[in-house]
Design a protein around this motif. Structure first.
Motif, PDB file in Angstrom:
ATOM      1  N   LEU A   6       0.799  -1.229   0.000  1.00 62.57           N
ATOM      2  CA  LEU A   6       0.000   0.000   0.000  1.00 62.57           C
ATOM      3  C   LEU A   6       0.830   1.278   0.000  1.00 62.57           C
ATOM      4  N   LYS A   7       2.145   1.114   0.007  1.00 59.14           N
ATOM      5  CA  LYS A   7       3.058   2.270   0.073  1.00 59.14           C
ATOM      6  C   LYS A   7       2.702   3.165   1.267  1.00 59.14           C
ATOM      7  N   ALA A   8       2.485   2.520   2.396  1.00 63.81           N
ATOM      8  CA  ALA A   8       2.044   3.213   3.611  1.00 63.81           C
ATOM      9  C   ALA A   8       3.194   3.947   4.289  1.00 63.81           C
ATOM     10  N   ASP A   9       2.856   5.014   4.960  1.00 64.43           N
ATOM     11  CA  ASP A   9       3.809   5.789   5.754  1.00 64.43           C
ATOM     12  C   ASP A   9       3.988   5.080   7.095  1.00 64.43           C
ATOM     13  N   LEU A  10       5.120   4.438   7.314  1.00 67.78           N
ATOM     14  CA  LEU A  10       5.346   3.682   8.545  1.00 67.78           C
ATOM     15  C   LEU A  10       5.450   4.577   9.783  1.00 67.78           C
ATOM     16  N   ASN A  11       5.566   5.883   9.596  1.00 71.55           N
ATOM     17  CA  ASN A  11       5.566   6.804  10.744  1.00 71.55           C
ATOM     18  C   ASN A  11       4.189   6.899  11.394  1.00 71.55           C
ATOM     19  N   LYS A  12       3.157   6.398  10.720  1.00 72.36           N
ATOM     20  CA  LYS A  12       1.789   6.412  11.250  1.00 72.36           C
ATOM     21  C   LYS A  12       1.399   5.074  11.860  1.00 72.36           C
ATOM     22  N   VAL A  13       2.253   4.076  11.761  1.00 72.80           N
ATOM     23  CA  VAL A  13       1.904   2.697  12.112  1.00 72.80           C
ATOM     24  C   VAL A  13       2.455   2.323  13.483  1.00 72.80           C
ATOM     25  N   ASN A  14       1.555   1.835  14.353  1.00 71.54           N
ATOM     26  CA  ASN A  14       1.954   1.353  15.687  1.00 71.54           C
ATOM     27  C   ASN A  14       2.933   2.325  16.351  1.00 71.54           C
ATOM     28  N   VAL A  15       2.531   3.576  16.434  1.00 72.64           N
ATOM     29  CA  VAL A  15       3.449   4.634  16.869  1.00 72.64           C
ATOM     30  C   VAL A  15       3.944   4.460  18.298  1.00 72.64           C
ATOM     31  N   ASN A  16       3.213   3.736  19.115  1.00 67.40           N
ATOM     32  CA  ASN A  16       3.650   3.480  20.492  1.00 67.40           C
ATOM     33  C   ASN A  16       4.084   2.033  20.700  1.00 67.40           C
ATOM     34  N   GLY A  17       4.423   1.373  19.610  1.00 71.00           N
ATOM     35  CA  GLY A  17       4.838  -0.026  19.680  1.00 71.00           C
ATOM     36  C   GLY A  17       3.665  -0.941  19.412  1.00 71.00           C
ATOM     37  N   GLY A  18       3.947  -2.061  18.784  1.00 73.01           N
ATOM     38  CA  GLY A  18       2.896  -3.011  18.439  1.00 73.01           C
ATOM     39  C   GLY A  18       2.918  -4.229  19.338  1.00 73.01           C
ATOM     40  N   ALA A  19       2.269  -5.271  18.879  1.00 71.73           N
ATOM     41  CA  ALA A  19       2.139  -6.501  19.669  1.00 71.73           C
ATOM     42  C   ALA A  19       3.494  -7.134  19.953  1.00 71.73           C
ATOM     43  N   MET A  20       4.432  -6.997  19.031  1.00 73.93           N
ATOM     44  CA  MET A  20       5.748  -7.582  19.268  1.00 73.93           C
ATOM     45  C   MET A  20       6.470  -6.848  20.394  1.00 73.93           C
ATOM     46  N   ALA A  21       6.221  -5.565  20.549  1.00 76.16           N
ATOM     47  CA  ALA A  21       6.864  -4.781  21.611  1.00 76.16           C
ATOM     48  C   ALA A  21       6.157  -4.930  22.951  1.00 76.16           C
ATOM     49  N   HIS A  22       4.825  -5.004  22.928  1.00 73.75           N
ATOM     50  CA  HIS A  22       4.040  -4.999  24.165  1.00 73.75           C
ATOM     51  C   HIS A  22       3.515  -6.359  24.582  1.00 73.75           C
ATOM     52  N   GLY A  23       3.662  -7.349  23.722  1.00 72.59           N
ATOM     53  CA  GLY A  23       3.101  -8.652  24.017  1.00 72.59           C
ATOM     54  C   GLY A  23       1.819  -8.859  23.228  1.00 72.59           C
ATOM     55  N   HIS A  24       1.382 -10.085  23.206  1.00 75.31           N
ATOM     56  CA  HIS A  24       0.256 -10.461  22.351  1.00 75.31           C
ATOM     57  C   HIS A  24      -0.671 -11.374  23.159  1.00 75.31           C
ATOM     58  N   PRO A  25      -1.349 -10.830  24.186  1.00 73.11           N
ATOM     59  CA  PRO A  25      -2.189 -11.674  25.045  1.00 73.11           C
ATOM     60  C   PRO A  25      -3.428 -12.197  24.317  1.00 73.11           C
ATOM     61  N   LEU A  26      -3.594 -13.483  24.331  1.00 70.77           N
ATOM     62  CA  LEU A  26      -4.708 -14.121  23.636  1.00 70.77           C
ATOM     63  C   LEU A  26      -6.041 -13.564  24.132  1.00 70.77           C
ATOM     64  N   GLY A  27      -6.862 -13.097  23.211  1.00 74.42           N
ATOM     65  CA  GLY A  27      -8.187 -12.595  23.544  1.00 74.42           C
ATOM     66  C   GLY A  27      -8.241 -11.140  23.974  1.00 74.42           C
ATOM     67  N   ALA A  28      -7.083 -10.498  24.136  1.00 76.29           N
ATOM     68  CA  ALA A  28      -7.077  -9.107  24.593  1.00 76.29           C
ATOM     69  C   ALA A  28      -6.468  -8.150  23.579  1.00 76.29           C
ATOM     70  N   THR A  29      -5.876  -8.665  22.534  1.00 76.28           N
ATOM     71  CA  THR A  29      -5.144  -7.823  21.589  1.00 76.28           C
ATOM     72  C   THR A  29      -6.021  -6.749  20.965  1.00 76.28           C
ATOM     73  N   GLY A  30      -7.230  -7.096  20.549  1.00 82.35           N
ATOM     74  CA  GLY A  30      -8.112  -6.118  19.910  1.00 82.35           C
ATOM     75  C   GLY A  30      -8.442  -4.958  20.827  1.00 82.35           C
ATOM     76  N   ALA A  31      -8.758  -5.253  22.073  1.00 82.91           N
ATOM     77  CA  ALA A  31      -9.074  -4.195  23.038  1.00 82.91           C
ATOM     78  C   ALA A  31      -7.856  -3.326  23.319  1.00 82.91           C
TER      79      ALA A  31
END
Length: 94
Positions: free
Chosen positions: A26-51
């Motif tokens: 999509l030629k996306a601007d990565l400066n707009k993506v997961n600006v405070n860290g994503g699941a790899m940085a914060h963890g990926h708790p089953l059933g809670a990620t969406g919230a």
């Protein structure tokens, strides 16, 4: 147009290749993506990620005064969902 209409993006990236492939396609601007860290940085708790991602997106839209945010969630078997939210306090005054 993703580049101009969406101000922040939260992607549920269980694997780094997901975000990189999406951004390349999509030629996306990565400066707009997961600006405070994503699941790899914060963890990926089953059933809670969406919230967690939605809470981060709402808080960042309010903190920055930006208007539109997009959240994506993989749901297995090659499927995904997408939600676009609007920070109503950032709407132009009429």
């Amino acid at each position: 147009d993703l580049q101009s209409d969406i101000h922040l993006v939260e992607i549920n990236e269980a694997f780094a290749t997901v975000v990189l492939a999406w951004a390349k396609e999509l030629k996306a601007d990565l400066n707009k993506v997961n600006v405070n860290g994503g699941a790899m940085a914060h963890g990926h708790p089953l059933g809670a990620t969406g919230a967690i991602l939605m809470t981060k997106l709402v808080n960042e839209l309010e903190r920055t005064g930006k208007r539109f945010g997009l959240q994506t969630m993989c749901i297995g078997h090659g499927q995904a969902t997408c939600t676009i939210i609007e920070n109503l306090s950032a709407r132009p005054k009429l």
